[in-house]
Design a protein around this motif. Structure first.
Motif, PDB file in Angstrom:
ATOM      1  N   MET A 179       0.826  -1.208   0.000  1.00 24.16           N
ATOM      2  CA  MET A 179       0.000   0.000   0.000  1.00 24.16           C
ATOM      3  C   MET A 179       0.863   1.262   0.000  1.00 24.16           C
ATOM      4  N   ALA A 180       1.974   1.238   0.755  1.00 27.21           N
ATOM      5  CA  ALA A 180       2.854   2.409   0.772  1.00 27.21           C
ATOM      6  C   ALA A 180       3.462   2.638  -0.611  1.00 27.21           C
ATOM      7  N   THR A 181       3.847   1.557  -1.289  1.00 24.79           N
ATOM      8  CA  THR A 181       4.405   1.694  -2.636  1.00 24.79           C
ATOM      9  C   THR A 181       3.354   2.190  -3.617  1.00 24.79           C
ATOM     10  N   LEU A 182       2.140   1.649  -3.536  1.00 24.87           N
ATOM     11  CA  LEU A 182       1.061   2.102  -4.418  1.00 24.87           C
ATOM     12  C   LEU A 182       0.766   3.584  -4.199  1.00 24.87           C
ATOM     13  N   HIS A 183       0.757   3.991  -2.931  1.00 22.07           N
ATOM     14  CA  HIS A 183       0.479   5.398  -2.640  1.00 22.07           C
ATOM     15  C   HIS A 183       1.583   6.295  -3.192  1.00 22.07           C
ATOM     16  N   ALA A 184       2.846   5.877  -3.035  1.00 16.30           N
ATOM     17  CA  ALA A 184       3.954   6.687  -3.549  1.00 16.30           C
ATOM     18  C   ALA A 184       3.883   6.799  -5.066  1.00 16.30           C
ATOM     19  N   ARG A 185       3.542   5.695  -5.731  1.00 18.57           N
ATOM     20  CA  ARG A 185       3.435   5.736  -7.195  1.00 18.57           C
ATOM     21  C   ARG A 185       2.276   6.610  -7.640  1.00 18.57           C
ATOM     22  N   LEU A 186       1.165   6.501  -6.936  1.00 23.75           N
ATOM     23  CA  LEU A 186       0.016   7.325  -7.278  1.00 23.75           C
ATOM     24  C   LEU A 186       0.328   8.802  -7.055  1.00 23.75           C
ATOM     25  N   THR A 187       1.004   9.116  -5.941  1.00 23.59           N
ATOM     26  CA  THR A 187       1.405  10.491  -5.680  1.00 23.59           C
ATOM     27  C   THR A 187       2.356  10.980  -6.763  1.00 23.59           C
ATOM     28  N   HIS A 188       3.269  10.097  -7.170  1.00 24.43           N
ATOM     29  CA  HIS A 188       4.207  10.446  -8.235  1.00 24.43           C
ATOM     30  C   HIS A 188       3.457  10.828  -9.503  1.00 24.43           C
ATOM     31  N   ARG A 189       2.426  10.069  -9.805  1.00 26.04           N
ATOM     32  CA  ARG A 189       1.672  10.333 -11.030  1.00 26.04           C
ATOM     33  C   ARG A 189       0.821  11.588 -10.913  1.00 26.04           C
ATOM     34  N   LEU A 190       0.185  11.789  -9.767  1.00 17.70           N
ATOM     35  CA  LEU A 190      -0.720  12.922  -9.615  1.00 17.70           C
ATOM     36  C   LEU A 190       0.012  14.247  -9.441  1.00 17.70           C
ATOM     37  N   LEU A 191       1.205  14.202  -8.838  1.00 18.82           N
ATOM     38  CA  LEU A 191       1.899  15.448  -8.501  1.00 18.82           C
ATOM     39  C   LEU A 191       3.022  15.813  -9.458  1.00 18.82           C
ATOM     40  N   SER A 192       3.320  14.960 -10.444  1.00 13.42           N
ATOM     41  CA  SER A 192       4.307  15.360 -11.449  1.00 13.42           C
ATOM     42  C   SER A 192       3.800  16.590 -12.180  1.00 13.42           C
ATOM     43  N   ALA A 193       4.722  17.359 -12.700  1.00 15.89           N
ATOM     44  CA  ALA A 193       4.359  18.603 -13.382  1.00 15.89           C
ATOM     45  C   ALA A 193       3.370  18.334 -14.508  1.00 15.89           C
ATOM     46  N   PRO A 194       2.448  19.258 -14.765  1.00 16.25           N
ATOM     47  CA  PRO A 194       1.487  19.078 -15.864  1.00 16.25           C
ATOM     48  C   PRO A 194       2.189  18.855 -17.204  1.00 16.25           C
ATOM     49  N   ARG A 195       1.494  18.203 -18.114  1.00 17.16           N
ATOM     50  CA  ARG A 195       2.084  17.875 -19.405  1.00 17.16           C
ATOM     51  C   ARG A 195       2.533  19.129 -20.162  1.00 17.16           C
ATOM     52  N   THR A 196       1.736  20.198 -20.056  1.00 18.54           N
ATOM     53  CA  THR A 196       2.123  21.430 -20.750  1.00 18.54           C
ATOM     54  C   THR A 196       3.445  21.976 -20.212  1.00 18.54           C
ATOM     55  N   THR A 197       3.622  21.895 -18.894  1.00 21.87           N
ATOM     56  CA  THR A 197       4.878  22.352 -18.295  1.00 21.87           C
ATOM     57  C   THR A 197       6.039  21.483 -18.738  1.00 21.87           C
ATOM     58  N   GLU A 198       5.826  20.165 -18.761  1.00 21.31           N
ATOM     59  CA  GLU A 198       6.882  19.252 -19.197  1.00 21.31           C
ATOM     60  C   GLU A 198       7.277  19.524 -20.645  1.00 21.31           C
ATOM     61  N   LEU A 199       6.283  19.766 -21.506  1.00 26.26           N
ATOM     62  CA  LEU A 199       6.586  20.051 -22.909  1.00 26.26           C
ATOM     63  C   LEU A 199       7.374  21.359 -23.049  1.00 26.26           C
ATOM     64  N   THR A 200       6.973  22.366 -22.278  1.00 27.27           N
ATOM     65  CA  THR A 200       7.693  23.638 -22.319  1.00 27.27           C
ATOM     66  C   THR A 200       9.135  23.460 -21.865  1.00 27.27           C
ATOM     67  N   ARG A 201       9.326  22.700 -20.788  1.00 26.44           N
ATOM     68  CA  ARG A 201      10.673  22.457 -20.298  1.00 26.44           C
ATOM     69  C   ARG A 201      11.485  21.647 -21.305  1.00 26.44           C
ATOM     70  N   ARG A 202      10.817  20.709 -21.948  1.00 28.77           N
ATOM     71  CA  ARG A 202      11.521  19.884 -22.929  1.00 28.77           C
ATOM     72  C   ARG A 202      12.021  20.737 -24.102  1.00 28.77           C
ATOM     73  N   VAL A 203      11.150  21.636 -24.565  1.00 25.60           N
ATOM     74  CA  VAL A 203      11.549  22.518 -25.665  1.00 25.60           C
ATOM     75  C   VAL A 203      12.714  23.411 -25.228  1.00 25.60           C
ATOM     76  N   ALA A 204      12.628  23.960 -24.014  1.00 20.66           N
ATOM     77  CA  ALA A 204      13.710  24.813 -23.518  1.00 20.66           C
ATOM     78  C   ALA A 204      15.011  24.029 -23.372  1.00 20.66           C
ATOM     79  N   ARG A 205      14.907  22.790 -22.888  1.00 17.44           N
ATOM     80  CA  ARG A 205      16.108  21.963 -22.739  1.00 17.44           C
ATOM     81  C   ARG A 205      16.718  21.640 -24.100  1.00 17.44           C
ATOM     82  N   LEU A 206      15.866  21.331 -25.074  1.00 16.29           N
ATOM     83  CA  LEU A 206      16.376  21.044 -26.413  1.00 16.29           C
ATOM     84  C   LEU A 206      17.086  22.268 -27.000  1.00 16.29           C
TER      85      LEU A 206
END
Length: 423
Positions: A179-206
């Motif tokens: 349960m602790a592992t499932l919760h950590a994975r779920l938190t990882h998925r829910l709290l990762s940066a929004p897709r738009t932010t990730e795409l913006t960062r990816r473009v800036a990194r490129l």
């Protein structure tokens, strides 16, 4: 209880921590939601920036905890925007994807993470009541005393409740890590940066890596030009002048001409060696002919340190630019170990999975390496940035120092290499 694994108790403690922290999440979510409902009245514009800031602090704490429990870094959203006034700050927050991302998580966390954390806790606590409390109080509770589906009105019922309690405790403890592992994975998925932010960062990194690659390319061309000018070119010019002088003396002083021709032979040999060194610095022939594994073994043989090379690479060759980047990175790390760390032994490990080349270089030097000082380690990072690779350095004072390189890549044409060697 002593037979249970320590990891089970640690996981149960994490579930308890998640359960208690859930009240803070609910409070932050309700405060942010209340500020949104008060926006039409004007009060919400004053409350929203503070509420969003509290929510971000809570979510950041969960991000750090999830990254620590899963061992995977979690990309945070961009910082909350600020305005010159409460109204402008609230308007900027309402347009921020990260705020809505956090708010969605705060409303889901009690129903997802709360339930996951509550299941093992409830099993253990209810099991403890049956195993540790019922044996001592069942006589006082009378005929209406039940434990789960067991009537505890006799010694046999008490023993059944005791056994059932132990089973529930065991189940809860065994379930806690899951349960602790499932919760950590779920938190990882829910709290990762929004897709738009990730795409913006990816473009800036490129864009950054492209600019870095161009700078590295320009610096490499400048180095080649300088080496040619100061090395082979200067020797060839001197060789031509010496040949002219020898030709002039050939008829009048053959012995002096012979001496000059011997100098010409020596100068041509040095010029040829300069050209070979230059070619080796651009792309070593052994890397082209034999691949990364044998090229690194060659570096180990040339080093005065005790170097052990362990190779676990696929039969297929890796892309040539990736092999070149890894080769020069290992060369630089070996130089650092000998020159700056006062090391006597270095262990190099080359491995590859389906998507990444991983290179680990560990030396027994004095440690304390600063990844931002000098040009060696920053130069390696700039070289790896071109491939979206990473360099992780662990160098505590007193050593040992471990540098780990990861380069995304897939293997290409089939050739050799899988073994272990010591130089």
């Amino acid at each position: 209880m002593g037979g249970f694994r320590r990891a089970d108790w640690v996981a149960l403690g994490r579930c308890q921590l998640v359960g208690l922290a859930g009240f803070l999440v609910v409070g932050a979510g309700l405060l942010a939601g209340g500020a949104l409902t008060l926006l039409p009245l004007g009060i919400g514009f004053r409350v929203l920036p503070a509420a969003a800031g509290l929510l971000r602090r809570v979510s950041d704490r969960y991000r750090a905890r999830a990254a620590r429990w899963t061992g995977r870094p979690l990309s945070p959203p961009d910082p909350l925007p600020r305005g010159t006034s409460a109204r402008r700050g609230s308007a900027a927050i309402l347009g921020d994807d990260g705020f809505w991302h956090d708010l969605r998580w705060a409303w889901l966390e009690p129903w997802t993470g709360g339930v996951l954390a509550a299941v093992p806790l409830a099993l253990v606590e209810y099991g403890a009541f049956g195993a540790l409390v019922q044996p001592f109080v069942w006589r006082r509770l009378g005929d209406g005393n039940w434990y789960a589906f067991v009537p505890v009105t006799s010694t046999a019922g008490m023993l059944t409740a005791l056994l059932l309690g132990l089973v529930l405790i065991t189940t809860g403890l065994r379930l806690a890590p899951v349960m602790a592992t499932l919760h950590a994975r779920l938190t990882h998925r829910l709290l990762s940066a929004p897709r738009t932010t990730e795409l913006t960062r990816r473009v800036a990194r490129l864009a950054d890596t492209r600019a870095t690659a161009l700078d590295v390319h320009a610096a490499e061309l400048t180095r080649i030009e300088r080496d040619l000018h100061d090395g082979a070119q200067a020797r060839l010019v001197a060789l031509g002048l010496t040949l002219d002088e020898a030709t002039r003396l050939l008829g009048t002083d053959p012995e002096a001409a012979r001496t000059l021709l011997l100098d010409v032979r020596a100068t041509s040999a040095r010029a040829l060696q300069d050209l070979r060194d230059l070619v080796h610095g651009i792309h070593p022939p052994i890397l082209t002919d034999r691949g990364l594994a044998d090229a690194v073994r060659s570096l180990a043989l040339d080093s005065h340190l005790d170097v052990e090379v362990t190779v676990d690479l696929p039969p297929a060759r890796l892309p040539a630019p990736v092999e070149s980047a890894a080769y020069f990175a290992v060369s630089e790390l070996l130089t650092n170990a000998a020159k700056h760390a006062a090391a006597t032994r270095v262990d190099i490990t080359l491995t590859h999975n389906a998507t990444h080349l991983r290179v680990s270089v560990t030396d027994d030097g004095h440690g304390g390496a600063d990844p931002s000082s000098g040009t060696g380690l920053p130069g390696i990072r700039r070289r790896l940035d071109t491939f979206d690779g990473t360099l992780a350095l662990h160098s505590p004072p007193g050593g040992p120092t471990t540098a780990t390189l990861e380069i995304p890549c897939a293997s290409s044409s089939p050739k050799t290499s899988s073994s272990s060697a010591t130089a």
